[in-house]
Design a protein around this motif. Sequence first.
Motif, PDB file in Angstrom:
ATOM      1  N   GLU A   4      13.149  -3.316  -1.725  1.00  0.00           N
ATOM      2  CA  GLU A   4      13.512  -3.904  -0.448  1.00  0.00           C
ATOM      3  C   GLU A   4      12.278  -4.155   0.419  1.00  0.00           C
ATOM      4  O   GLU A   4      11.335  -3.376   0.407  1.00  0.00           O
ATOM      5  CB  GLU A   4      14.487  -2.998   0.305  1.00  0.00           C
ATOM      6  CG  GLU A   4      15.883  -2.956  -0.300  1.00  0.00           C
ATOM      7  CD  GLU A   4      16.827  -2.066   0.486  1.00  0.00           C
ATOM      8  OE1 GLU A   4      18.035  -2.182   0.282  1.00  0.00           O
ATOM      9  OE2 GLU A   4      16.336  -1.248   1.303  1.00  0.00           O
ATOM     10  N   GLU A   5      12.308  -5.232   1.180  1.00  0.00           N
ATOM     11  CA  GLU A   5      11.250  -5.524   2.130  1.00  0.00           C
ATOM     12  C   GLU A   5      11.283  -4.503   3.264  1.00  0.00           C
ATOM     13  O   GLU A   5      12.341  -3.971   3.586  1.00  0.00           O
ATOM     14  CB  GLU A   5      11.441  -6.934   2.695  1.00  0.00           C
ATOM     15  CG  GLU A   5      11.271  -8.045   1.674  1.00  0.00           C
ATOM     16  CD  GLU A   5       9.805  -8.371   1.398  1.00  0.00           C
ATOM     17  OE1 GLU A   5       8.934  -7.775   2.062  1.00  0.00           O
ATOM     18  OE2 GLU A   5       9.542  -9.208   0.527  1.00  0.00           O
ATOM     19  N   PRO A   6      10.110  -4.234   3.887  1.00  0.00           N
ATOM     20  CA  PRO A   6       8.803  -4.849   3.638  1.00  0.00           C
ATOM     21  C   PRO A   6       8.109  -4.229   2.431  1.00  0.00           C
ATOM     22  O   PRO A   6       8.229  -3.030   2.180  1.00  0.00           O
ATOM     23  CB  PRO A   6       8.035  -4.561   4.920  1.00  0.00           C
ATOM     24  CG  PRO A   6       8.608  -3.276   5.411  1.00  0.00           C
ATOM     25  CD  PRO A   6      10.060  -3.325   5.062  1.00  0.00           C
ATOM     26  N   LEU A   7       7.386  -5.075   1.693  1.00  0.00           N
ATOM     27  CA  LEU A   7       6.631  -4.630   0.541  1.00  0.00           C
ATOM     28  C   LEU A   7       5.149  -4.931   0.759  1.00  0.00           C
ATOM     29  O   LEU A   7       4.790  -5.925   1.387  1.00  0.00           O
ATOM     30  CB  LEU A   7       7.120  -5.334  -0.724  1.00  0.00           C
ATOM     31  CG  LEU A   7       8.576  -5.074  -1.130  1.00  0.00           C
ATOM     32  CD1 LEU A   7       8.975  -6.022  -2.248  1.00  0.00           C
ATOM     33  CD2 LEU A   7       8.765  -3.627  -1.554  1.00  0.00           C
ATOM     34  N   ASP A   8       4.314  -4.062   0.248  1.00  0.00           N
ATOM     35  CA  ASP A   8       2.864  -4.306   0.283  1.00  0.00           C
ATOM     36  C   ASP A   8       2.538  -5.401  -0.721  1.00  0.00           C
ATOM     37  O   ASP A   8       2.933  -5.330  -1.887  1.00  0.00           O
ATOM     38  CB  ASP A   8       2.118  -3.012  -0.060  1.00  0.00           C
ATOM     39  CG  ASP A   8       0.621  -3.224  -0.157  1.00  0.00           C
ATOM     40  OD1 ASP A   8       0.080  -3.927   0.698  1.00  0.00           O
ATOM     41  OD2 ASP A   8       0.007  -2.684  -1.091  1.00  0.00           O
ATOM     42  N   LYS A   9       1.851  -6.423  -0.260  1.00  0.00           N
ATOM     43  CA  LYS A   9       1.524  -7.548  -1.125  1.00  0.00           C
ATOM     44  C   LYS A   9       0.020  -7.787  -1.108  1.00  0.00           C
ATOM     45  O   LYS A   9      -0.513  -8.307  -0.126  1.00  0.00           O
ATOM     46  CB  LYS A   9       2.262  -8.798  -0.657  1.00  0.00           C
ATOM     47  CG  LYS A   9       3.778  -8.639  -0.710  1.00  0.00           C
ATOM     48  CD  LYS A   9       4.497  -9.835  -0.100  1.00  0.00           C
ATOM     49  CE  LYS A   9       6.006  -9.628  -0.127  1.00  0.00           C
ATOM     50  NZ  LYS A   9       6.742 -10.742   0.518  1.00  0.00           N
ATOM     51  N   PRO A  10      -0.679  -7.399  -2.179  1.00  0.00           N
ATOM     52  CA  PRO A  10      -2.135  -7.648  -2.221  1.00  0.00           C
ATOM     53  C   PRO A  10      -2.456  -9.126  -2.053  1.00  0.00           C
ATOM     54  O   PRO A  10      -1.693 -10.000  -2.457  1.00  0.00           O
ATOM     55  CB  PRO A  10      -2.529  -7.136  -3.617  1.00  0.00           C
ATOM     56  CG  PRO A  10      -1.445  -6.181  -3.994  1.00  0.00           C
ATOM     57  CD  PRO A  10      -0.189  -6.711  -3.368  1.00  0.00           C
ATOM     58  N   GLU A  11      -3.605  -9.376  -1.415  1.00  0.00           N
ATOM     59  CA  GLU A  11      -4.052 -10.751  -1.248  1.00  0.00           C
ATOM     60  C   GLU A  11      -4.345 -11.376  -2.613  1.00  0.00           C
ATOM     61  O   GLU A  11      -4.625 -10.672  -3.590  1.00  0.00           O
ATOM     62  CB  GLU A  11      -5.314 -10.788  -0.386  1.00  0.00           C
ATOM     63  CG  GLU A  11      -5.119 -10.282   1.038  1.00  0.00           C
ATOM     64  CD  GLU A  11      -4.274 -11.202   1.886  1.00  0.00           C
ATOM     65  OE1 GLU A  11      -4.246 -12.418   1.556  1.00  0.00           O
ATOM     66  OE2 GLU A  11      -3.643 -10.722   2.834  1.00  0.00           O
ATOM     67  N   GLU A  12      -4.260 -12.686  -2.674  1.00  0.00           N
ATOM     68  CA  GLU A  12      -4.540 -13.389  -3.918  1.00  0.00           C
ATOM     69  C   GLU A  12      -5.956 -13.063  -4.390  1.00  0.00           C
ATOM     70  O   GLU A  12      -6.917 -13.162  -3.620  1.00  0.00           O
ATOM     71  CB  GLU A  12      -4.388 -14.894  -3.713  1.00  0.00           C
ATOM     72  CG  GLU A  12      -4.556 -15.693  -4.994  1.00  0.00           C
ATOM     73  CD  GLU A  12      -4.301 -17.179  -4.780  1.00  0.00           C
ATOM     74  OE1 GLU A  12      -4.592 -17.957  -5.697  1.00  0.00           O
ATOM     75  OE2 GLU A  12      -3.820 -17.544  -3.682  1.00  0.00           O
ATOM     76  N   GLY A  13      -6.070 -12.629  -5.622  1.00  0.00           N
ATOM     77  CA  GLY A  13      -7.366 -12.270  -6.182  1.00  0.00           C
ATOM     78  C   GLY A  13      -7.763 -10.832  -5.931  1.00  0.00           C
ATOM     79  O   GLY A  13      -8.775 -10.372  -6.449  1.00  0.00           O
ATOM     80  N   GLU A  14      -6.971 -10.114  -5.118  1.00  0.00           N
ATOM     81  CA  GLU A  14      -7.292  -8.718  -4.817  1.00  0.00           C
ATOM     82  C   GLU A  14      -6.880  -7.842  -5.993  1.00  0.00           C
ATOM     83  O   GLU A  14      -5.716  -7.843  -6.398  1.00  0.00           O
ATOM     84  CB  GLU A  14      -6.574  -8.278  -3.541  1.00  0.00           C
ATOM     85  CG  GLU A  14      -7.014  -6.918  -3.022  1.00  0.00           C
ATOM     86  CD  GLU A  14      -6.336  -6.565  -1.704  1.00  0.00           C
ATOM     87  OE1 GLU A  14      -6.600  -5.469  -1.188  1.00  0.00           O
ATOM     88  OE2 GLU A  14      -5.532  -7.378  -1.212  1.00  0.00           O
ATOM     89  N   ASP A  15      -7.820  -7.096  -6.533  1.00  0.00           N
ATOM     90  CA  ASP A  15      -7.597  -6.350  -7.772  1.00  0.00           C
ATOM     91  C   ASP A  15      -7.073  -4.943  -7.454  1.00  0.00           C
ATOM     92  O   ASP A  15      -7.817  -3.974  -7.458  1.00  0.00           O
ATOM     93  CB  ASP A  15      -8.892  -6.263  -8.583  1.00  0.00           C
ATOM     94  CG  ASP A  15      -8.676  -5.584  -9.931  1.00  0.00           C
ATOM     95  OD1 ASP A  15      -7.518  -5.550 -10.388  1.00  0.00           O
ATOM     96  OD2 ASP A  15      -9.659  -5.093 -10.509  1.00  0.00           O
ATOM     97  N   ARG A  16      -5.797  -4.850  -7.118  1.00  0.00           N
ATOM     98  CA  ARG A  16      -5.184  -3.547  -6.905  1.00  0.00           C
ATOM     99  C   ARG A  16      -3.675  -3.661  -7.051  1.00  0.00           C
ATOM    100  O   ARG A  16      -3.095  -4.743  -6.955  1.00  0.00           O
ATOM    101  CB  ARG A  16      -5.511  -2.985  -5.532  1.00  0.00           C
ATOM    102  CG  ARG A  16      -4.914  -3.740  -4.359  1.00  0.00           C
ATOM    103  CD  ARG A  16      -5.167  -3.014  -3.041  1.00  0.00           C
ATOM    104  NE  ARG A  16      -4.651  -3.725  -1.889  1.00  0.00           N
ATOM    105  CZ  ARG A  16      -3.388  -3.656  -1.463  1.00  0.00           C
ATOM    106  NH1 ARG A  16      -2.510  -2.915  -2.128  1.00  0.00           N
ATOM    107  NH2 ARG A  16      -2.991  -4.328  -0.391  1.00  0.00           N
ATOM    108  N   LYS A  17      -3.044  -2.538  -7.297  1.00  0.00           N
ATOM    109  CA  LYS A  17      -1.593  -2.496  -7.401  1.00  0.00           C
ATOM    110  C   LYS A  17      -0.985  -2.387  -6.010  1.00  0.00           C
ATOM    111  O   LYS A  17      -1.586  -1.824  -5.102  1.00  0.00           O
ATOM    112  CB  LYS A  17      -1.165  -1.293  -8.251  1.00  0.00           C
ATOM    113  CG  LYS A  17      -1.617  -1.354  -9.698  1.00  0.00           C
ATOM    114  CD  LYS A  17      -1.142  -0.111 -10.456  1.00  0.00           C
ATOM    115  CE  LYS A  17      -1.582  -0.173 -11.912  1.00  0.00           C
ATOM    116  NZ  LYS A  17      -1.153   1.033 -12.661  1.00  0.00           N
TER     117      LYS A  17
END
Length: 826
Positions: A171-184
């Motif tokens: 369910e939102e809100p979810l953590d969303k890494p930036e494009e190209g960001e190398d992390r889970k």
Amino acid sequence: MKLRYFLFLSPLVVLGLQKNVQAEHVLYDFENSWQFEDWEYNQSDLTVEASEEFAVSGTTSARFYSPPKAIAPTFESRVWDNNWEDADRIAMNFINPTEEEQRIHVLVGSEVTGFAFEVTLPALSHIRQVTELQFSEAVRTHNINAITFTGQVNKEVLFYLDNISLLEEGEEPLDKPEEGEDRKPKKTFTITEDSGGLTTDLDVYRVEFAASKAEDLRAYFETLNLSSEDVVSFLNHELDGLVAEFAESESAEEQQAVLLKMKRLQMTADRFVEAESYLPEYSGDKGAGFVVGLADSMVKVMPKHLPAHLTMADSIELSLAGGEKEAFQVAVMPYEKPAERVTVELSELKGPGGAILDGAMTGVELVTYTETTYKTAPDVEYIGWWPDALMAKDEPIDVAMGDVQSWWVRLAAKRDQLPGEYTGQVIISSNGKKVMSYDVTVTVRAFNVPKHAPIPTALTFVDRNLDKVTAIGDETSFDENWNKIKFDYADKLAEYMINMDSIYRTPKKGRVDTIDWDIVEYLHDKGQLVSVCLGYFWGTSDETVELFRPHYEKAKELGVMDHVYIYGYDERNSDQYENINTFSEKFAKQFPEVDLIMTTSQDHSYGFDSVMKSLTGWCPIISRYNPTLAEEARKLGRQVWLYTCVWPPHPYPNIFTDYPNIDNRILSGMMLAKYKPDGYLYYHTAWWRTYGGITQYPYTDWNPTTFPGTNGDGAYFAIDEDANLLPTVRVENYRDGLEDLAYYMILQHQIKLNEQSDNPDEEWLKVARATLAANDDYVRTRIDWTKDPKEVRHYRTQLANAIESSPEKDTDPWKDGMGVLGIDWN
């Protein structure tokens, strides 16, 4: 969303349902009076009240308030929906309307136990904190019955809370890494973006707050009763600039940054009051418009904003053993006008028969500053410029209004320096004119500290990242340049009782050159070699064991076998114990002369309750060091060291840039004296991120960030653009602590000799034993030690007096040499 949630939501107003456009279950939206009925407090004067300010949605939020309390204030409510079986996160909206950062401890739980986490609320901000619920198996998640918020001790607590919600998987809100960001993606994270009406509310609030703050500051400046109107004009001019900067701010972050500057301008104003408070005792040239003061080397004299806490005096006294170094600080603090072209000079110190105190490193160095951008730990009170690297700069320095600049005056006695008093002067000048001087008296003791660390140490300096340091050279020039300076680096490290070593070096098949044997031989010939790591071990195969043979054979050839060890399986858990034991057994059979096979793996039984019977060295972290069990392990011939790293933070001592200097000295000195480990390990001393070196000073471009989230971890040294290795105020205190430890061990050695003599001096022994025992008065536990430099110096004097009054004249327990197993001091 399950039907159960709709049923439980029925007491909430329809608006409360409408504002949850995301599929989350709202526990509290604070839109109904009953949601304020069940709050309980641990003290009087605490409140949770409905407020029409800072509602995230709807019209109402909850206002939490407590005046400063000696006991941490707690606010607790019974949870009306206690079934949290399907929830994996909790989300809460916090608003901090104050200019002070606040830290809130949150606990949710059942009648058995619970789950706790910390929330940091930046000044004048709104955050949405999403936290993964990590309950232990003991918690009955179908019966969560309470949520508790705890504020800080001795601080006003004021924050607003809205929309406490439970979130299910996905369910939102979810953590969303930036494009190209190398992390889970993370399940625990903070959202700082304002939205909806709250954005407008906070913008208006900050504008009103800034206007009120500016008005209050102008009034405050007039109350300071400063001797010079120019200072008030300076402060108002600075404030005018901030008011203009705030008006041009285009984001909440920019507004918050300016409001912080306003807060710190008030702190700067207080500095002028502090500076003028020194004038009645100040004997320097008051017409210069600045005062000069003294500070102990165990103190960090902050260059901006915070109190300087200087000492006004006309003289300074220190004592040294032969081969020892000690320092004090001279600081310049403007109170009426900037200090221009300031220099600090140390004269010759002359002693008995015209002898000169001229040990290596005697002199004056400029204290430079590095800027932190976050806190290493929550208890750190300041983000900004911190004292760190020392630079040998003779040119004059300007000190701006509101700033404080320090110089590090280091005094060193060579080994076997003629004992007695040495006197000289420190002279402070501005624009070539003397404005202050101090008489300096150094008492040189009639004994030496060792040339090396008094107990074995394992610290990394060289590793695979060294060749990234462009200040030394690029791809084509690095090796040539390094070979020119490496002996100078080895000498500089040795001045701090550190060997040029690495616990992480990887042995390679058939190669002997992954260790610089020239440096090993050089330090050995100088009597400064303590430990050499033959390599990092990992794996169990015969081929892996054989990788160490070239290093082993070279160590035998050079006659340094008593200094060698291997290290491996860094901080590993029990699933690797069998492998560690297998490797150790094979290695010991192949290379029996290597006495120390060491790991920081998490076997806190030191081999008593694990399969690791072939291992010879355990190195627990300081917080897990068990002195009683360590003593039992030693009876079986095992070594038990201790280590620190990025962990643990306060209340344990550590080396961070934004921790007090005295932490470093206590850690390597009186704390080791109390717990008596066989050695001390620290993973790195030059984990640098500014590869090009420092290019400007005193406010440098050095990046203090090392291990993520820390300042200065693993970096006791810095480097400048000319590849000069620079000590920090922290490594100065690390070495001074080791010298304190040497005093303790010398007296311990003398006690042992006298006890074993034919004619023990019982009167001296009584005093000497009491002096050793007094260490416990200053270091009570690993989390409780003196923070007062005067107490450290007093104890050093006690130790030195006992040593010099001893009937035993042998003051060198290291005279027969010390290898990686150390000397017998346990």
